[in-house]
Structures are given as C-alpha cells and as structure tokens.
Design a protein around this motif. Structure first.
Motif, PDB file in Angstrom:
ATOM      1  N   ILE A 173       0.838  -1.204   0.000  1.00  0.00           N
ATOM      2  CA  ILE A 173       0.000   0.000   0.000  1.00  0.00           C
ATOM      3  C   ILE A 173       0.870   1.250   0.000  1.00  0.00           C
ATOM      4  CG2 ILE A 173      -1.647   1.336   1.380  1.00  0.00           C
ATOM      5  CD1 ILE A 173      -2.867  -1.395   2.239  1.00  0.00           C
ATOM      6  N   ALA A 174       1.925   1.250   0.802  1.00  0.00           N
ATOM      7  CA  ALA A 174       2.821   2.411   0.857  1.00  0.00           C
ATOM      8  C   ALA A 174       3.506   2.648  -0.485  1.00  0.00           C
ATOM      9  CB  ALA A 174       3.863   2.208   1.954  1.00  0.00           C
ATOM     10  N   VAL A 175       3.912   1.579  -1.149  1.00  0.00           N
ATOM     11  CA  VAL A 175       4.557   1.726  -2.461  1.00  0.00           C
ATOM     12  C   VAL A 175       3.581   2.324  -3.472  1.00  0.00           C
ATOM     13  CG1 VAL A 175       5.504   0.426  -4.403  1.00  0.00           C
ATOM     14  CG2 VAL A 175       6.287  -0.047  -2.092  1.00  0.00           C
ATOM     15  N   ILE A 176       2.349   1.866  -3.457  1.00  0.00           N
ATOM     16  CA  ILE A 176       1.358   2.403  -4.398  1.00  0.00           C
ATOM     17  C   ILE A 176       1.089   3.875  -4.113  1.00  0.00           C
ATOM     18  CG2 ILE A 176      -1.080   2.306  -5.047  1.00  0.00           C
ATOM     19  CD1 ILE A 176      -0.869  -0.702  -4.941  1.00  0.00           C
ATOM     20  N   VAL A 177       0.979   4.246  -2.845  1.00  0.00           N
ATOM     21  CA  VAL A 177       0.735   5.649  -2.507  1.00  0.00           C
ATOM     22  C   VAL A 177       1.929   6.516  -2.895  1.00  0.00           C
ATOM     23  CG1 VAL A 177       0.430   7.232  -0.567  1.00  0.00           C
ATOM     24  CG2 VAL A 177      -0.928   5.144  -0.682  1.00  0.00           C
ATOM     25  N   LEU A 178       3.144   6.048  -2.633  1.00  0.00           N
ATOM     26  CA  LEU A 178       4.335   6.854  -2.910  1.00  0.00           C
ATOM     27  C   LEU A 178       4.655   6.977  -4.396  1.00  0.00           C
ATOM     28  CD1 LEU A 178       6.644   5.697  -0.001  1.00  0.00           C
ATOM     29  CD2 LEU A 178       5.416   7.861  -0.230  1.00  0.00           C
ATOM     30  N   THR A 179       4.284   5.975  -5.184  1.00  0.00           N
ATOM     31  CA  THR A 179       4.596   6.027  -6.611  1.00  0.00           C
ATOM     32  C   THR A 179       3.473   6.622  -7.445  1.00  0.00           C
ATOM     33  OG1 THR A 179       3.860   3.745  -6.898  1.00  0.00           O
ATOM     34  CG2 THR A 179       6.215   4.113  -6.509  1.00  0.00           C
ATOM     35  N   SER A 180       2.383   6.962  -6.810  1.00  0.00           N
ATOM     36  CA  SER A 180       1.271   7.657  -7.444  1.00  0.00           C
ATOM     37  C   SER A 180       0.756   6.916  -8.678  1.00  0.00           C
ATOM     38  CB  SER A 180       1.677   9.090  -7.776  1.00  0.00           C
ATOM     39  OG  SER A 180       0.572   9.831  -8.205  1.00  0.00           O
ATOM     40  N   TRP A 181       0.706   7.578  -9.815  1.00  0.00           N
ATOM     41  CA  TRP A 181       0.102   6.997 -11.014  1.00  0.00           C
ATOM     42  C   TRP A 181       0.854   5.775 -11.515  1.00  0.00           C
ATOM     43  CZ3 TRP A 181      -4.598   7.640 -12.706  1.00  0.00           C
ATOM     44  CH2 TRP A 181      -5.289   8.778 -12.342  1.00  0.00           C
ATOM     45  N   LEU A 182       2.181   5.752 -11.410  1.00  0.00           N
ATOM     46  CA  LEU A 182       2.934   4.578 -11.862  1.00  0.00           C
ATOM     47  C   LEU A 182       2.583   3.354 -11.024  1.00  0.00           C
ATOM     48  CD1 LEU A 182       6.431   6.156 -12.532  1.00  0.00           C
ATOM     49  CD2 LEU A 182       4.683   5.507 -14.187  1.00  0.00           C
ATOM     50  N   GLY A 183       2.446   3.545  -9.724  1.00  0.00           N
ATOM     51  CA  GLY A 183       2.041   2.449  -8.854  1.00  0.00           C
ATOM     52  C   GLY A 183       0.645   1.955  -9.169  1.00  0.00           C
ATOM     53  N   LEU A 184      -0.260   2.882  -9.457  1.00  0.00           N
ATOM     54  CA  LEU A 184      -1.624   2.488  -9.805  1.00  0.00           C
ATOM     55  C   LEU A 184      -1.667   1.725 -11.127  1.00  0.00           C
ATOM     56  CD1 LEU A 184      -3.639   5.649  -8.787  1.00  0.00           C
ATOM     57  CD2 LEU A 184      -3.756   3.390  -7.754  1.00  0.00           C
ATOM     58  N   ILE A 185      -0.914   2.204 -12.092  1.00  0.00           N
ATOM     59  CA  ILE A 185      -0.873   1.519 -13.388  1.00  0.00           C
ATOM     60  C   ILE A 185      -0.322   0.112 -13.222  1.00  0.00           C
ATOM     61  CG2 ILE A 185       0.276   1.508 -15.645  1.00  0.00           C
ATOM     62  CD1 ILE A 185       0.048   4.606 -15.566  1.00  0.00           C
ATOM     63  N   PHE A 186       0.765  -0.026 -12.465  1.00  0.00           N
ATOM     64  CA  PHE A 186       1.334  -1.350 -12.218  1.00  0.00           C
ATOM     65  C   PHE A 186       0.337  -2.243 -11.499  1.00  0.00           C
ATOM     66  CE2 PHE A 186       3.487  -4.301  -9.369  1.00  0.00           C
ATOM     67  CZ  PHE A 186       4.207  -5.048 -10.292  1.00  0.00           C
ATOM     68  N   TYR A 187      -0.333  -1.702 -10.471  1.00  0.00           N
ATOM     69  CA  TYR A 187      -1.274  -2.515  -9.709  1.00  0.00           C
ATOM     70  C   TYR A 187      -2.434  -3.007 -10.573  1.00  0.00           C
ATOM     71  CZ  TYR A 187      -4.867  -3.920  -6.442  1.00  0.00           C
ATOM     72  OH  TYR A 187      -5.836  -4.635  -5.786  1.00  0.00           O
ATOM     73  N   TYR A 188      -3.053  -2.113 -11.322  1.00  0.00           N
ATOM     74  CA  TYR A 188      -4.234  -2.495 -12.082  1.00  0.00           C
ATOM     75  C   TYR A 188      -3.914  -3.313 -13.329  1.00  0.00           C
ATOM     76  CZ  TYR A 188      -7.379   0.066  -9.091  1.00  0.00           C
ATOM     77  OH  TYR A 188      -8.110   0.488  -8.010  1.00  0.00           O
ATOM     78  N   LEU A 189      -2.741  -3.161 -13.919  1.00  0.00           N
ATOM     79  CA  LEU A 189      -2.410  -3.912 -15.125  1.00  0.00           C
ATOM     80  C   LEU A 189      -1.688  -5.229 -14.839  1.00  0.00           C
ATOM     81  CD1 LEU A 189      -1.300  -1.072 -17.567  1.00  0.00           C
ATOM     82  CD2 LEU A 189      -3.505  -2.236 -17.424  1.00  0.00           C
ATOM     83  N   ILE A 190      -0.855  -5.258 -13.811  1.00  0.00           N
ATOM     84  CA  ILE A 190      -0.030  -6.446 -13.575  1.00  0.00           C
ATOM     85  C   ILE A 190      -0.271  -7.060 -12.201  1.00  0.00           C
ATOM     86  CG2 ILE A 190       2.342  -7.286 -13.387  1.00  0.00           C
ATOM     87  CD1 ILE A 190       3.114  -5.016 -15.331  1.00  0.00           C
ATOM     88  N   GLY A 191      -0.223  -6.245 -11.171  1.00  0.00           N
ATOM     89  CA  GLY A 191      -0.161  -6.739  -9.811  1.00  0.00           C
ATOM     90  C   GLY A 191      -1.448  -7.239  -9.204  1.00  0.00           C
ATOM     91  N   LYS A 192      -2.589  -6.809  -9.695  1.00  0.00           N
ATOM     92  CA  LYS A 192      -3.854  -7.161  -9.050  1.00  0.00           C
ATOM     93  C   LYS A 192      -4.089  -8.673  -9.026  1.00  0.00           C
ATOM     94  CE  LYS A 192      -8.624  -5.766  -8.727  1.00  0.00           C
ATOM     95  NZ  LYS A 192      -9.660  -4.895  -9.216  1.00  0.00           N
ATOM     96  N   ASP A 193      -3.764  -9.353 -10.101  1.00  0.00           N
ATOM     97  CA  ASP A 193      -3.967 -10.803 -10.151  1.00  0.00           C
ATOM     98  C   ASP A 193      -2.916 -11.556  -9.346  1.00  0.00           C
ATOM     99  OD1 ASP A 193      -6.130 -10.393 -11.844  1.00  0.00           O
ATOM    100  OD2 ASP A 193      -4.890 -10.518 -13.639  1.00  0.00           O
ATOM    101  N   LYS A 194      -1.709 -11.007  -9.238  1.00  0.00           N
ATOM    102  CA  LYS A 194      -0.621 -11.689  -8.555  1.00  0.00           C
ATOM    103  C   LYS A 194      -0.495 -11.305  -7.087  1.00  0.00           C
ATOM    104  CE  LYS A 194       1.899 -12.032 -12.840  1.00  0.00           C
ATOM    105  NZ  LYS A 194       3.086 -11.689 -13.583  1.00  0.00           N
ATOM    106  N   MET A 195      -1.210 -10.299  -6.643  1.00  0.00           N
ATOM    107  CA  MET A 195      -1.079  -9.790  -5.288  1.00  0.00           C
ATOM    108  C   MET A 195      -1.371 -10.840  -4.213  1.00  0.00           C
ATOM    109  SD  MET A 195      -0.072  -7.041  -3.774  1.00  0.00           S
ATOM    110  CE  MET A 195      -0.115  -5.871  -5.105  1.00  0.00           C
ATOM    111  N   PRO A 196      -2.384 -11.710  -4.354  1.00  0.00           N
ATOM    112  CA  PRO A 196      -2.610 -12.723  -3.303  1.00  0.00           C
ATOM    113  C   PRO A 196      -1.402 -13.634  -3.098  1.00  0.00           C
ATOM    114  CG  PRO A 196      -4.538 -12.582  -4.702  1.00  0.00           C
ATOM    115  CD  PRO A 196      -3.468 -11.718  -5.341  1.00  0.00           C
TER     116      PRO A 196
END
Length: 62
Positions: free
Chosen positions: A35-58
């Motif tokens: 969560i801290a990485v996503i908040v600190l990286t702003s849009w890049l973190g969000l793009i990574f989360y929604y395109l790549i990381g959301k499925d692999k996060m569990p």
C-alpha cells in the motif's frame, strides 16, 4: 480545473487499490508495504497494480 479532477481520480483509485490489498489474506506487514509503495509512486504504482499486480497480489502477500 482539469488537473484537480485528475488528482481526485488518482486519490479515489489509490484508496480503492489500498482497500483491495488490505482485504487479502496474508502478512499485514507485506500488505502495508505494498500500500505504501502504491501511494508513494502515485500513477505509476496504480498503473502497475491495475495492469499487472492485481492478479498476482494474493501470491505476493502470503
């Protein structure tokens, strides 16, 4: 005005991503770190989360 709207969209998406991550089962320290990485990286973190990381996060927080 447009930059304010873009900023609001970013805040809403960041909060949504943080809630998604927090609801996963796994290590709380890892979840807080992601969560801290996503908040600190702003849009890049969000793009990574929604395109790549959301499925692999569990797998990553276990």
């Amino acid at each position: 005005m447009i930059s304010f709207i873009i900023w609001i969209i970013g805040v809403v998406l960041t909060i949504k991503a943080a809630m998604d991550i927090w609801q996963l089962s796994g290590d709380k320290v890892k979840k807080i770190l992601f969560i801290a990485v996503i908040v600190l990286t702003s849009w890049l973190g969000l793009i990574f989360y929604y395109l790549i990381g959301k499925d692999k996060m569990p797998q990553w927080v276990k």
